[in-house]
Design a protein around this motif. Structure first.
Motif, PDB file in Angstrom:
ATOM      1  N   PRO A  42       0.820  -1.202   0.000  1.00 36.73           N
ATOM      2  CA  PRO A  42       0.000   0.000   0.000  1.00 36.73           C
ATOM      3  C   PRO A  42       0.860   1.260   0.000  1.00 36.73           C
ATOM      4  O   PRO A  42       1.843   1.363   0.746  1.00 36.73           O
ATOM      5  CB  PRO A  42      -0.797  -0.119   1.317  1.00 36.73           C
ATOM      6  CG  PRO A  42      -0.828  -1.583   1.602  1.00 36.73           C
ATOM      7  CD  PRO A  42       0.481  -2.115   1.121  1.00 36.73           C
ATOM      8  N   SER A  56      -6.924 -11.066  -1.019  1.00 41.70           N
ATOM      9  CA  SER A  56      -6.400  -9.710  -0.955  1.00 41.70           C
ATOM     10  C   SER A  56      -6.703  -9.030  -2.285  1.00 41.70           C
ATOM     11  O   SER A  56      -7.469  -9.541  -3.109  1.00 41.70           O
ATOM     12  CB  SER A  56      -4.892  -9.738  -0.656  1.00 41.70           C
ATOM     13  OG  SER A  56      -4.423  -8.452  -0.325  1.00 41.70           O
ATOM     14  N   GLY A  80      -2.229  -5.876  -1.416  1.00 42.36           N
ATOM     15  CA  GLY A  80      -2.631  -5.486  -0.067  1.00 42.36           C
ATOM     16  C   GLY A  80      -4.084  -5.037  -0.049  1.00 42.36           C
ATOM     17  O   GLY A  80      -4.834  -5.328  -0.973  1.00 42.36           O
ATOM     18  N   PRO A  81      -4.503  -4.319   0.982  1.00 41.91           N
ATOM     19  CA  PRO A  81      -3.697  -3.867   2.116  1.00 41.91           C
ATOM     20  C   PRO A  81      -3.489  -4.933   3.177  1.00 41.91           C
ATOM     21  O   PRO A  81      -2.641  -4.794   4.049  1.00 41.91           O
ATOM     22  CB  PRO A  81      -4.537  -2.712   2.673  1.00 41.91           C
ATOM     23  CG  PRO A  81      -5.948  -3.127   2.361  1.00 41.91           C
ATOM     24  CD  PRO A  81      -5.881  -3.795   1.022  1.00 41.91           C
ATOM     25  N   LEU A 108      -6.646  -0.460  -1.878  1.00 41.95           N
ATOM     26  CA  LEU A 108      -5.207  -0.462  -2.126  1.00 41.95           C
ATOM     27  C   LEU A 108      -4.874   0.764  -2.964  1.00 41.95           C
ATOM     28  O   LEU A 108      -5.326   0.877  -4.106  1.00 41.95           O
ATOM     29  CB  LEU A 108      -4.813  -1.742  -2.866  1.00 41.95           C
ATOM     30  CG  LEU A 108      -3.357  -1.864  -3.334  1.00 41.95           C
ATOM     31  CD1 LEU A 108      -2.411  -1.925  -2.141  1.00 41.95           C
ATOM     32  CD2 LEU A 108      -3.196  -3.114  -4.211  1.00 41.95           C
TER      33      LEU A 108
END
Length: 310
Positions: A126, A170, A199-200, A290
């Protein structure tokens, strides 16, 4: 449960933990009775298998979240560095159509998953930079995708058993240099450094009711470019896992990038590509957001002289 990796101090050391709420993480290693019992990283936790995850859940349930193990406003990093990232191309019907118009791909729907790979070195977390090197590309593009994190070694997995091998989910932004495809091959186009923002956090499999009913969206400088739903995947996650593992072993921590809905820059009229300074924000419902910024690379590039066909 949401698991994240974060920057622990200004010296560059990192840790991992359980995301209690946005902006708050319970430090994972601090939950264990002794430091030797704690996995050093999220990847190590995954590699230790289902029993390690069950123990973590028990430790979290027994902990006092208001103790010193609570970290406020952590700087989140990529949750892990996968051993390999398996990308899936042309996995949304509308994206197949737009790609055939703009990227010279086949207009017919694939009969088997279209696979490619990204190296672990492509991962950034991120707010990490997406590198724009004008010596290498003028067509830097985006693709918001659901990332599937594998939880245990998988080989020759049946479709009906496939979700048992998933650790969690994710977001991955499948960055592409559209003008770096080479004789139809995508590896350099897809695999350069920073071309896999991830991510995050990792959301555990049991916290996602239906991975095939998640909204995906992507904004560039606040303008919506992509808007889709994982229900529109051509090949669902169990089919992808079964197909990949028919000839390749997936290991704990490996990531499958499950494909992009329509709305990529190359398909716009006129085409729109990322430029230094752009903010790219990918969101998936139930997973999170993200964000990354595009950053110019000014270092010189050593070109390999092209060899004429003999």
């Amino acid at each position: 449960m949401r698991l994240a990796t974060y920057k622990k101090d200004n010296e560059g050391s990192t840790s991992w933990g359980v995301e209690q709420s946005p902006g708050t993480v319970i430090d994972g290693p601090a939950l264990y009775p002794t430091p030797d019992e704690a996995p050093a990283t999220l990847l190590e936790l995954i590699q230790h298998g289902p029993d390690a995850l069950s123990r973590l859940k028990a430790l979290v349930a027994a902990s006092d979240p208001e103790t010193s193990m609570k970290v406020l406003d952590p700087v989140l990093l990529a949750p892990l560095k996968p051993g390999k990232i398996i990308g899936v191309g042309l996995n949304y019907v509308d994206h197949v159509a737009e790609s055939s118009r703009s990227l010279d791909t086949d207009a017919s729907l694939p009969t088997r998953p279209v696979l490619f790979s990204k190296p672990g070195t492509a991962v950034v977390g991120p707010n990490g930079p997406i590198l724009h090197n004008s010596e290498l590309t003028n067509q830097l593009d985006w693709e918001c995708e659901l990332a599937v994190v594998i939880g245990r070694e998988a080989r020759n997995v049946a479709v009906e058993d496939a979700l048992d091998y998933v650790f969690g989910y994710s977001i991955i932004n499948d960055i592409s240099a559209r003008d770096q495809r080479r004789s139809g091959q995508w590896f350099f186009s897809k695999g350069q450094d920073s071309y896999a923002p991830l991510g995050p956090a990792i959301v555990l499999r049991d916290a996602v009711t239906d991975p095939h009913n998640l909204d995906l969206s992507l904004l560039v400088n606040g303008v919506q470019m992509q808007n889709g739903n994982t229900r529109d995947m051509l090949f669902k996650i169990p089919q992808l896992i079964a197909d990949i593992t028919s000839g390749m072993t997936l290991e704990p921590g490996d990531v499958i990038a499950t494909g992009s809905p329509q709305g990529v820059g190359a398909a716009m009229d006129p085409p729109q590509y990322l430029q230094p300074g752009d903010e790219v924000v990918a969101t998936i419902s139930g997973i999170g957001t993200l964000s990354n910024y595009v950053t110019a690379v000014t270092a010189p590039i050593n070109h390999v002289t092209e060899v004429a066909a003999q």
